[in-house]
Motif scaffolding. Structure first.
Motif: not given
Length: 355
Positions: A166-175
């Motif tokens: 998997t190649l996620p981009t910039g991740i923002v969010g909970e935890l």
């Protein structure tokens, strides 16, 4: 699915654990001896200790598990010694691959990064999995480490291990317990972001990223790479969305990229000399990510995995801000904040000119 998440107390790992548990899967997650498990303990997975450099111990905790989610890739603190950091990254991922083979795991899902995707090919505005990392990006420690981890995992296909990337981009969010990925959101929310560096980026919600991992495990084709993406935007577009959400003025100064590169290197050298795992004033990794940032096309993941359309950027930002406020990362009463009734600048929250 009987799954084990390596790096189960990290930002990516905890979100993947939560998604797996919510979907009814049997989940174990590894933790480091000194890791903060305050949030991880509440997610419903069994926490186990295993050193990423001990293949036998890893094989033991992987025993009976069908899928390994490798969310514990090496993350260099400083970008000062490329060969050393790449060597560590390769060694650690090899150990987990060896353990997976020993344990008879059916599938190994690697969390890599969209940083291994380069500029779009001729005739295309958006980059996708076909586009190799730009040659100049290999000089970046962060980019070189991500590339090395990915290549090691894909090389294991020759040994018969079933690998999906998997190649996620910039991740923002909970935890986001360490406020690493969301550092800029926390900083601007507290009126403590004096400058920023403009460039292209893509932002994905942490829950959407985690769902993409589950779908990759269930539907991904062996040996394939899948971009997990949200909204194409710019750094300024992201920060303006945060200011609108928190009702703040946008007052940060746009620092030239060249100056940011010099200052980041000096800052990291100073921190490394002083010791104590200090966080640099400006991280070279951030500058490199902006310098080589691309807008991306997630069509492959949509068609092959069935990933849903992303939430609007405003919704993703709102969700992240609410979590940071709930746990007092962002303080509404901070005297350095500049409330405005509305952000004092308008700008892109989706595609736009990053120049």
């Amino acid at each position: 699915m009987k799954a084990i998440v390596l790096g189960g107390t990290g930002f990516v790992g905890m979100n993947v654990v939560r998604a797996l548990v919510a979907a009814g899967h049997d989940v174990a997650a590894t933790r480091r001896t000194r890791a903060n498990t305050l949030f991880a303990r509440k997610l419903g997975a069994r926490l186990v200790q295993a050193d990423l450099e001990d293949a036998d111990a890893l094989a033991d905790v992987m025993g009976g598990r069908e899928v390994v989610f490798m969310c514990a890739g090496h993350y260099p603190r400083y970008s000062l010694d490329l060969d050393h950091e790449v060597g560590n990254a390769r060694r650690w991922v090899r150990t987990t691959l060896e353990a997976a083979r020993k344990a008879g795991v059916q599938r190994y899902v690697l969390t890599s990064s969209v940083s291994t995707v380069g500029p779009p090919g001729p005739g295309r505005e958006l980059s996708d999995e076909r586009d190799p990392m730009a040659p100049q990006a290999h000089d970046s420690v962060y980019f070189a480490v991500k590339y090395a981890i990915e290549q090691e995992a894909l090389a294991a296909l020759a040994t018969g291990l079933d690998v999906v990337v998997t190649l996620p981009t910039g991740i923002v969010g909970e935890l986001d317990v360490k406020a690493g990925t969301g550092f800029a959101i926390v900083a601007v929310g507290n009126g403590m972001l004096p400058f920023y560096v403009q460039g292209r980026t893509n932002i994905i919600d942490a829950d959407e990223m985690a769902l993409g991992h589950l779908l990759a495990a269930e539907r991904g084709r062996t040996g394939e790479r899948y971009i997990l993406a949200g909204n194409n935007t710019t750094i300024e577009g992201l920060l303006l969305a945060v200011c609108r959400e928190l009702d703040l003025k946008f007052t940060s100064w746009r620092m030239p990229l060249g100056l940011a590169g010099v200052l980041s290197t000096v800052s990291e050298m100073r921190c490394a000399t002083l010791g104590g795992h200090r966080r640099p004033f400006i991280a070279r990794e951030f500058v490199d990510v902006v310098r080589h940032g691309q807008w991306v096309d997630p069509a492959k993941a949509v068609y092959e995995l069935g990933t849903p359309p992303p939430a609007p950027l405003e919704d993703t930002v709102r969700k992240a801000c609410r979590w940071y406020e709930r746990y007092r990362y962002i303080h509404r009463d901070n005297p350095k904040r500049s409330p405005a009734g509305a952000a004092d600048r308008s700008g892109p929250v989706s595609q736009g000119d990053p120049a």
